[in-house]
Design a protein around this motif. Structure first.
Motif, PDB file in Angstrom:
ATOM      1  N   GLN A  61      17.841   0.013 -11.938  1.00  0.00           N
ATOM      2  CA  GLN A  61      17.240   1.295 -11.571  1.00  0.00           C
ATOM      3  C   GLN A  61      17.782   2.417 -12.453  1.00  0.00           C
ATOM      4  OE1 GLN A  61      18.584   3.078  -7.847  1.00  0.00           O
ATOM      5  NE2 GLN A  61      16.485   3.713  -7.381  1.00  0.00           N
ATOM      6  N   SER A  64      16.367   2.226 -15.991  1.00  0.00           N
ATOM      7  CA  SER A  64      14.973   2.656 -15.983  1.00  0.00           C
ATOM      8  C   SER A  64      14.886   4.183 -15.945  1.00  0.00           C
ATOM      9  CB  SER A  64      14.251   2.047 -14.778  1.00  0.00           C
ATOM     10  OG  SER A  64      12.913   2.482 -14.715  1.00  0.00           O
ATOM     11  N   GLN A  65      15.766   4.800 -15.141  1.00  0.00           N
ATOM     12  CA  GLN A  65      15.790   6.267 -15.082  1.00  0.00           C
ATOM     13  C   GLN A  65      16.265   6.863 -16.404  1.00  0.00           C
ATOM     14  OE1 GLN A  65      18.310   6.875 -11.669  1.00  0.00           O
ATOM     15  NE2 GLN A  65      16.634   6.634 -10.206  1.00  0.00           N
ATOM     16  N   ALA A  67      15.798   5.553 -19.300  1.00  0.00           N
ATOM     17  CA  ALA A  67      14.690   5.398 -20.235  1.00  0.00           C
ATOM     18  C   ALA A  67      13.690   6.544 -20.105  1.00  0.00           C
ATOM     19  CB  ALA A  67      13.999   4.056 -19.999  1.00  0.00           C
ATOM     20  N   LYS A  68      13.468   7.002 -18.868  1.00  0.00           N
ATOM     21  CA  LYS A  68      12.528   8.114 -18.655  1.00  0.00           C
ATOM     22  C   LYS A  68      12.964   9.367 -19.404  1.00  0.00           C
ATOM     23  CE  LYS A  68      10.822   6.694 -14.092  1.00  0.00           C
ATOM     24  NZ  LYS A  68      10.777   7.017 -12.635  1.00  0.00           N
ATOM     25  N   HIS A  71      11.559   9.373 -22.690  1.00  0.00           N
ATOM     26  CA  HIS A  71      10.095   9.240 -22.734  1.00  0.00           C
ATOM     27  C   HIS A  71       9.677   7.782 -22.915  1.00  0.00           C
ATOM     28  CE1 HIS A  71       9.067  13.701 -23.563  1.00  0.00           C
ATOM     29  NE2 HIS A  71      10.327  13.608 -23.155  1.00  0.00           N
ATOM     30  N   TYR A  72      10.353   6.901 -22.200  1.00  0.00           N
ATOM     31  CA  TYR A  72      10.063   5.472 -22.298  1.00  0.00           C
ATOM     32  C   TYR A  72       9.884   4.925 -20.891  1.00  0.00           C
ATOM     33  CZ  TYR A  72      10.729   0.563 -23.801  1.00  0.00           C
ATOM     34  OH  TYR A  72      10.580  -0.779 -24.055  1.00  0.00           O
ATOM     35  N   ASP A  73       8.729   4.348 -20.623  1.00  0.00           N
ATOM     36  CA  ASP A  73       8.438   3.781 -19.311  1.00  0.00           C
ATOM     37  C   ASP A  73       8.866   2.320 -19.293  1.00  0.00           C
ATOM     38  OD1 ASP A  73       7.524   3.261 -16.767  1.00  0.00           O
ATOM     39  OD2 ASP A  73       5.407   3.087 -17.363  1.00  0.00           O
ATOM     40  N   LEU A  74       9.995   2.044 -18.654  1.00  0.00           N
ATOM     41  CA  LEU A  74      10.516   0.682 -18.558  1.00  0.00           C
ATOM     42  C   LEU A  74      10.878   0.424 -17.098  1.00  0.00           C
ATOM     43  CD1 LEU A  74      11.391  -1.885 -20.075  1.00  0.00           C
ATOM     44  CD2 LEU A  74      13.672  -0.861 -20.295  1.00  0.00           C
ATOM     45  N   PRO A  75      10.003  -0.264 -16.357  1.00  0.00           N
ATOM     46  CA  PRO A  75      10.245  -0.474 -14.927  1.00  0.00           C
ATOM     47  C   PRO A  75      11.529  -1.258 -14.663  1.00  0.00           C
ATOM     48  CG  PRO A  75       7.982  -1.029 -15.522  1.00  0.00           C
ATOM     49  CD  PRO A  75       8.722  -0.851 -16.798  1.00  0.00           C
ATOM     50  N   LYS A  78      11.084  -5.016 -14.552  1.00  0.00           N
ATOM     51  CA  LYS A  78      11.047  -5.683 -15.860  1.00  0.00           C
ATOM     52  C   LYS A  78      12.467  -5.951 -16.354  1.00  0.00           C
ATOM     53  CE  LYS A  78       9.801  -6.633 -20.217  1.00  0.00           C
ATOM     54  NZ  LYS A  78       9.117  -7.882 -20.643  1.00  0.00           N
ATOM     55  N   HIS A 114       8.709  11.751 -29.083  1.00  0.00           N
ATOM     56  CA  HIS A 114       7.276  11.492 -29.004  1.00  0.00           C
ATOM     57  C   HIS A 114       6.819  10.731 -30.250  1.00  0.00           C
ATOM     58  CE1 HIS A 114       7.577  15.105 -31.456  1.00  0.00           C
ATOM     59  NE2 HIS A 114       6.387  14.803 -31.944  1.00  0.00           N
TER      60      HIS A 114
END
Length: 304
Positions: A61, A64-65, A67-68, A71-75, A78, A114
Motif C-alpha cells: 500500500q 503504491s501511494q 508511486a502516485k 504520477h504512476y498508477d501502480l495498484p 499488483k 509527465h
C-alpha cells in the motif's frame, strides 16, 4: 558485500538478477525520480516449507501511494502479486530483504514526471542484522531533514535519500554508527533511515507526522504493540536535550527492526532497557508467527 537473490523482476518479467540492468542515461539515475519499499522475509522457524513476510499488505500500500506522488498508477494488488511470485521463484533459505521500487525508466535529460516512461522492479538480498543488536552510537547531524513543503515526505522517494546518505557518512566518518536529523523547526525528526523513540518515566515518546518523518511501518507496529502491552505512547515534538536525558532511546525500521541506542554524542545512555527489550522480544515473536493475536501481520508463502 551482499548476497543477492538470483531472480529479479525487471521490465515486466522475471529475469536473472545479473541481467537486470539499466542504461546510464536512465532518467531516475540523474534526477532521483523513483520510489522504493523494503520488507523482510524469513523462513518459518516452525515450518520449513513456508516463507513469512511481515506486513506485506502495508508495504504494498505504501509503495503504491509513493508511486502516485510520481504520477504512476501502480495498484497495491499488483505489487503484492509480483512479490509473492518473486519469493516463490527465489525460495530463500535465510533471512532476507526485498527491495521493490518504481522509477522513471525513460532515457532523457528533462526533469519531469509527465510524458515519461516508468517501470517497476524488485530484487532481494540476504540480510541479518542491519545494525548491531547490542546497540549503536549516534551523532546529531549537521544536515537537516527536508520539510514536506519542499519534498513529498509521505512517500519513500529515492531523491530524498541524499540527505540520509550525507548524514550517515558524516556520522560514520566522525566515529559514530548512525545520525539523528533535526527538522527545520530544530526538533528531532528521524535517523538516516529509521524512526526514533525515547522512553521517559515508563512512557514512550516519538515525533509525529508533523515533524517531517517517514510514515514507518515498523513504527506503526510499535505503536500498536506498545498500546496492547499497556505502555503509553505520546506522539509529540522532541527536543535535542530530551535525547540526552532519556531513560531509553531506540530506532526502528524494516532493516533495523528495533535497535537500541547506547550513546548520543558524548552522552552515554543506560544499558538497562526494559521497554526496548520487551518491544523487541514481542516484535520478533510476531515476525516468527508465534503471536496469534497478530497473525494478520504475517503473510505465509508456501515454497514446497
Amino acid at each position: 558485500m551482499y548476497n543477492f537473490l538470483p531472480v529479479a523482476y525487471f521490465k515486466n518479467q522475471f529475469a536473472q538478477f545479473v541481467d537486470a540492468q539499466v542504461s546510464i542515461a536512465t532518467h531516475a539515475l540523474h534526477y532521483g525520480t523513483g520510489a522504493f519499499g523494503g520488507l523482510r522475509g524469513i523462513p518459518n522457524p516452525q515450518d520449513a516449507t513456508q516463507i513469512l513476510l511481515f506486513r506485506l499488505d502495508r508495504h504494498c500500500q505504501r509503495l503504491s501511494q509513493s508511486a502516485k506522488l510520481l504520477h504512476y498508477d501502480l495498484p497495491a494488488t499488483k505489487i503484492e502479486s509480483v512479490i509473492i511470485d518473486f519469493v516463490k521463484k527465489n525460495q530463500p533459505n535465510k533471512s532476507f530483504y526485498i527491495r521493490p521500487f518504481i522509477y522513471t525508466s525513460d532515457l532523457g535529460i528533462s526533469p519531469r514526471l509527465h510524458n515519461v516512461e516508468k517501470d517497476f522492479a524488485i530484487y532481494g538480498i540476504e540480510l541479518g542484522d542491519y545494525l548491531s543488536p547490542e546497540g549503536v552510537s549516534c551523532r546529531i547531524s549537521s544536515w537537516q531533514r527536508q520539510a514536506d513543503a519542499s519534498f513529498p515526505l509521505r512517500g519513500k522517494i529515492s531523491g530524498a535519500y541524499i540527505t540520509s546518505s550525507l548524514a550517515k557518512t558524516e556520522a560514520v566518518e566522525s566515529g559514530f554508527d548512525e545520525a539523528i536529523l533535526m527538522n527545520s523547526q530544530g526538533k528531532v525528526s528521524e535517523a538516516s533511515g529509521m524512526n526514533i523513540f525515547i522512553v521517559r518515566n515508563g512512557k514512550i515518546f516519538t515525533p509525529g507526522f508533523d515533524q517531517d518523518i517517514l510514515e514507518g511501518i515498523t513504527r506503526d507496529s510499535i505503536l500498536i504493540i506498545a498500546n496492547d502491552l499497556g505502555i503509553e505512547v505520546v506522539e509529540r515534538p522532541i527536543d535535542k536535550s530530551e535525547l540526552l536525558i532519556a531513560d531509553e532511546v531506540f530506532l526502528s525500521g524494516t532493516a533495523a527492526k528495533i535497535s537500541p541506542v547506547n550513546r548520543i554524542e558524548n552522552y552515554k545512555l543506560s544499558q538497562q532497557r526494559p521497554i526496548t527489550e520487551k518491544l523487541r522480544e514481542k516484535l520478533t515473536a510476531i515476525t516468527e508467527n508465534r503471536e496469534p493475536k497478530y497473525k494478520d501481520w504475517v503473510f505465509p508463502i508456501s515454497i514446497a
